[in-house]
Design a protein around this motif. Structure first.
Motif, PDB file in Angstrom:
ATOM      1  N   VAL B  78      32.175 -54.461 105.851  1.00 60.13           N
ATOM      2  CA  VAL B  78      33.809 -53.766 105.460  1.00 60.13           C
ATOM      3  C   VAL B  78      33.395 -52.216 105.839  1.00 60.13           C
ATOM      4  CG1 VAL B  78      35.094 -54.178 104.378  1.00 60.13           C
ATOM      5  CG2 VAL B  78      33.259 -55.925 104.953  1.00 60.13           C
ATOM      6  N   PHE B  79      34.177 -51.775 106.374  1.00 61.38           N
ATOM      7  CA  PHE B  79      34.356 -49.976 105.166  1.00 61.38           C
ATOM      8  C   PHE B  79      35.748 -50.403 105.597  1.00 61.38           C
ATOM      9  CE2 PHE B  79      31.357 -48.789 107.926  1.00 61.38           C
ATOM     10  CZ  PHE B  79      31.083 -49.593 108.713  1.00 61.38           C
ATOM     11  N   VAL B  80      36.309 -49.864 104.229  1.00 59.15           N
ATOM     12  CA  VAL B  80      37.476 -49.876 103.393  1.00 59.15           C
ATOM     13  C   VAL B  80      38.494 -48.413 104.055  1.00 59.15           C
ATOM     14  CG1 VAL B  80      38.606 -49.023 101.293  1.00 59.15           C
ATOM     15  CG2 VAL B  80      36.673 -50.937 101.574  1.00 59.15           C
ATOM     16  N   ILE B  81      39.591 -48.386 104.436  1.00 59.84           N
ATOM     17  CA  ILE B  81      40.100 -47.878 104.573  1.00 59.84           C
ATOM     18  C   ILE B  81      41.787 -47.110 103.961  1.00 59.84           C
ATOM     19  CG2 ILE B  81      41.529 -46.464 106.547  1.00 59.84           C
ATOM     20  CD1 ILE B  81      39.774 -47.796 108.521  1.00 59.84           C
ATOM     21  N   SER B  82      41.477 -46.505 102.659  1.00 62.19           N
ATOM     22  CA  SER B  82      42.508 -46.557 101.414  1.00 62.19           C
ATOM     23  C   SER B  82      43.154 -45.448 101.049  1.00 62.19           C
ATOM     24  CB  SER B  82      41.791 -47.394 100.763  1.00 62.19           C
ATOM     25  OG  SER B  82      42.746 -47.705  99.176  1.00 62.19           O
ATOM     26  N   ALA B  83      44.244 -44.867 101.250  1.00 63.25           N
ATOM     27  CA  ALA B  83      44.890 -43.689  99.999  1.00 63.25           C
ATOM     28  C   ALA B  83      44.391 -43.515  98.338  1.00 63.25           C
ATOM     29  CB  ALA B  83      45.978 -44.055  99.923  1.00 63.25           C
ATOM     30  N   ASP B  84      43.894 -44.761  98.059  1.00 61.14           N
ATOM     31  CA  ASP B  84      43.399 -44.961  96.933  1.00 61.14           C
ATOM     32  C   ASP B  84      41.844 -44.331  96.263  1.00 61.14           C
ATOM     33  OD1 ASP B  84      43.216 -47.403  94.511  1.00 61.14           O
ATOM     34  OD2 ASP B  84      42.407 -45.237  94.264  1.00 61.14           O
ATOM     35  N   VAL B  85      41.970 -42.253  96.700  1.00 63.91           N
ATOM     36  CA  VAL B  85      40.977 -42.480  96.636  1.00 63.91           C
ATOM     37  C   VAL B  85      40.551 -42.090  95.411  1.00 63.91           C
ATOM     38  CG1 VAL B  85      41.390 -41.155  98.310  1.00 63.91           C
ATOM     39  CG2 VAL B  85      42.622 -39.809  96.177  1.00 63.91           C
ATOM     40  N   GLN B  86      40.937 -42.967  94.403  1.00 61.13           N
ATOM     41  CA  GLN B  86      40.300 -42.380  92.660  1.00 61.13           C
ATOM     42  C   GLN B  86      38.726 -42.291  93.121  1.00 61.13           C
ATOM     43  OE1 GLN B  86      41.944 -45.008  88.897  1.00 61.13           O
ATOM     44  NE2 GLN B  86      43.266 -46.007  91.518  1.00 61.13           N
ATOM     45  N   PRO B  87      38.106 -42.547  92.560  1.00 57.17           N
ATOM     46  CA  PRO B  87      36.336 -42.219  92.548  1.00 57.17           C
ATOM     47  C   PRO B  87      35.971 -43.587  91.460  1.00 57.17           C
ATOM     48  CG  PRO B  87      36.236 -39.787  91.357  1.00 57.17           C
ATOM     49  CD  PRO B  87      37.529 -41.246  91.763  1.00 57.17           C
ATOM     50  N   LYS B  88      36.616 -44.120  91.053  1.00 57.81           N
ATOM     51  CA  LYS B  88      36.102 -45.270  90.512  1.00 57.81           C
ATOM     52  C   LYS B  88      36.954 -46.950  91.735  1.00 57.81           C
ATOM     53  CE  LYS B  88      35.601 -48.952  87.082  1.00 57.81           C
ATOM     54  NZ  LYS B  88      36.254 -49.770  86.387  1.00 57.81           N
ATOM     55  N   ALA B  89      37.489 -46.539  92.481  1.00 53.51           N
ATOM     56  CA  ALA B  89      37.714 -47.336  93.379  1.00 53.51           C
ATOM     57  C   ALA B  89      36.843 -47.245  94.768  1.00 53.51           C
ATOM     58  CB  ALA B  89      39.278 -47.325  94.100  1.00 53.51           C
ATOM     59  N   ARG B  90      36.249 -46.579  95.071  1.00 58.64           N
ATOM     60  CA  ARG B  90      35.288 -46.198  95.898  1.00 58.64           C
ATOM     61  C   ARG B  90      34.292 -46.938  95.842  1.00 58.64           C
ATOM     62  NH1 ARG B  90      33.729 -41.946  99.862  1.00 58.64           N
ATOM     63  NH2 ARG B  90      35.906 -40.727  98.941  1.00 58.64           N
ATOM     64  N   ALA B  91      33.733 -46.587  94.551  1.00 55.85           N
ATOM     65  CA  ALA B  91      31.952 -47.338  93.047  1.00 55.85           C
ATOM     66  C   ALA B  91      32.788 -49.238  93.551  1.00 55.85           C
ATOM     67  CB  ALA B  91      32.287 -47.104  92.358  1.00 55.85           C
ATOM     68  N   THR B  92      33.444 -49.315  93.245  1.00 51.68           N
ATOM     69  CA  THR B  92      34.316 -50.603  92.945  1.00 51.68           C
ATOM     70  C   THR B  92      33.997 -51.395  94.301  1.00 51.68           C
ATOM     71  OG1 THR B  92      35.598 -50.836  91.078  1.00 51.68           O
ATOM     72  CG2 THR B  92      35.486 -52.569  92.140  1.00 51.68           C
ATOM     73  N   GLY B 100      30.889 -48.728 103.280  1.00 51.37           N
ATOM     74  CA  GLY B 100      31.932 -47.425 103.395  1.00 51.37           C
ATOM     75  C   GLY B 100      32.852 -47.518 103.419  1.00 51.37           C
ATOM     76  N   PHE B 101      33.450 -46.233 103.089  1.00 49.04           N
ATOM     77  CA  PHE B 101      34.740 -45.918 102.157  1.00 49.04           C
ATOM     78  C   PHE B 101      35.357 -44.655 102.484  1.00 49.04           C
ATOM     79  CE2 PHE B 101      38.354 -46.644  99.453  1.00 49.04           C
ATOM     80  CZ  PHE B 101      38.815 -45.215  98.792  1.00 49.04           C
ATOM     81  N   LEU B 102      36.918 -44.659 103.402  1.00 48.95           N
ATOM     82  CA  LEU B 102      37.358 -43.918 104.766  1.00 48.95           C
ATOM     83  C   LEU B 102      38.830 -43.708 103.339  1.00 48.95           C
ATOM     84  CD1 LEU B 102      36.382 -46.028 107.800  1.00 48.95           C
ATOM     85  CD2 LEU B 102      35.340 -43.104 107.487  1.00 48.95           C
ATOM     86  N   PRO B 103      38.881 -42.370 103.034  1.00 47.94           N
ATOM     87  CA  PRO B 103      40.302 -41.931 102.992  1.00 47.94           C
ATOM     88  C   PRO B 103      41.306 -41.951 103.803  1.00 47.94           C
ATOM     89  CG  PRO B 103      39.287 -39.986 102.616  1.00 47.94           C
ATOM     90  CD  PRO B 103      37.925 -40.831 103.412  1.00 47.94           C
ATOM     91  N   LYS B 104      42.711 -42.563 103.105  1.00 43.13           N
ATOM     92  CA  LYS B 104      43.825 -41.927 104.096  1.00 43.13           C
ATOM     93  C   LYS B 104      44.612 -40.701 103.699  1.00 43.13           C
ATOM     94  CE  LYS B 104      45.599 -46.305 104.512  1.00 43.13           C
ATOM     95  NZ  LYS B 104      46.366 -47.490 104.213  1.00 43.13           N
ATOM     96  N   PRO B 105      44.616 -40.328 104.639  1.00 45.51           N
ATOM     97  CA  PRO B 105      44.962 -40.249 106.072  1.00 45.51           C
ATOM     98  C   PRO B 105      43.761 -40.660 107.313  1.00 45.51           C
ATOM     99  CG  PRO B 105      45.312 -38.244 105.687  1.00 45.51           C
ATOM    100  CD  PRO B 105      45.770 -38.592 104.405  1.00 45.51           C
TER     101      PRO B 105
END
Lengths: 210, 122
Positions: B78-92, B100-105
């Protein structure tokens, strides 16, 4: 009444998504300011007619016990106004949430400054992020404290009371931030002026074609 | 053999962005889900090779999808692609098993690098 501008469902979806990106950036700013995780909700996007404005804003009069309201106009590219609402608690609790010291809290002038500093940071991030996605470099006017530690029942009057509304319809974007551990809510309502709606429609069409 | 991909996002526009950002030379078969419930139902019946997952969705959000997939013991990448770019969101997300975590855009370049890093493309 015929609509001045009609957005297709695809355009509204794009608008929701670019608002989501602005909201995400603002949420990150708020998280940093408050040192807490901010829960984001899917943004709401809708057209509101002037005659139905009070009805559209009625839920805000029942949502919170006390609210603080900051207004900030934007221009250059797109024109409109952003209303930022801090809700849930009285201002003194907000001070605690914000982690400001006792001395800061004591002075009313400092209290108001704090609200506007934070509003400017969050609002600015959200609006500029949204504008950037649409291809506009927005400018922001200084924030104005419109309501301070007031009952949420007064929300409509705080924002629109005593003012004549010259427009027929507006585009309203709503984003919400929630810090569950501190029972803290912050919402931003962004109203876009009629004269900007065609520009927004063109920008959305461009994104869809891209 | 084509990789089976699931793109989960409540925005059709965003799903299209992800679709377009996938490397052109990557042999894939793409399925889309417009909400968390649909994603979990699809995952119950199908072992996707890769899932691209949004976080901010109505009803069942991306965090809940990750949590449920972990409870099921499934081994989706699973790779998360999200506009929620808080460090805590990525860590969770990473704690819940996302690779992995990919920020939007979304950046095509960043996506490509992440897929390469995880051995999914050359």
């Amino acid at each position: 009444m015929s609509r001045l501008v009609s957005f297709t469902s695809e355009e509204l979806d794009v608008l929701k998504e670019v608002t989501n990106i602005g909201m995400g950036q603002a949420g990150s700013t708020l998280a940093e300011v408050l040192g807490s995780f901010v829960t984001l909700r899917v943004p709401e996007v809708r057209m509101v007619e002037a005659g139905k404005l009070q009805e559209a804003l009625a839920p805000f009069s029942q949502k919170y016990q006390a609210i603080n309201v900051v207004r900030q106009a934007f221009y250059d590219g797109l024109k409109g106004e952003s209303i930022l609402i801090f809700g849930g608690k009285s201002f003194h609790s907000l001070v605690e949430v914000l982690g400001y010291g006792e001395d800061d809290a004591a002075l009313r002038s400092r209290q108001r400054e704090m609200l506007m500093e934070i509003s400017n940071a969050i609002n600015g991030t959200c609006l500029l992020g949204l504008g950037e996605q649409l291809g506009f470099s927005l400018q922001l006017s200084p924030p104005v404290l419109a309501g301070y530690d007031q009952s949420s029942a007064d929300f409509y009057n705080i924002v629109f009371g005593g003012k004549e509304i010259f427009w027929q319809e507006t585009l309203l974007l709503e984003v919400q931030f929630h810090i569950q551990e501190k029972d803290f809510f912050c919402e931003i309502l962004m109203f876009f002026a009629e004269e900007s709606l065609n520009r927004i429609s063109e920008a959305l069409a461009k994104l869809l074609d891209g | 053999m084509a990789h089976s991909i699931l793109i989960v996002d409540d925005s059709a526009f965003s799903r299209r962005i992800v679709n377009r950002a996938l490397p052109a030379d990557w042999d894939v078969r793409v399925t889309e889900a417009s909400d968390g419930k649909m994603a979990l139902d699809l995952c119950r019946d199908h072992a996707f090779d890769v899932i691209f997952l949004d976080l901010t969705m109505p009803e069942i959000d991306g965090f809940q999808v990750l949590s449920t997939l972990r409870e099921r013991g499934t081994k989706h990448k699973v790779f998360v692609i999200s506009a929620d770019v808080q460090p805590k969101a990525r860590a969770t997300c990473l704690e819940l098993g996302a690779l992995g975590f990919l920020p939007k855009p979304l950046s095509e370049k960043t996506l490509r690098e992440m897929l390469k890093q995880h051995g999914l493309i050359q």
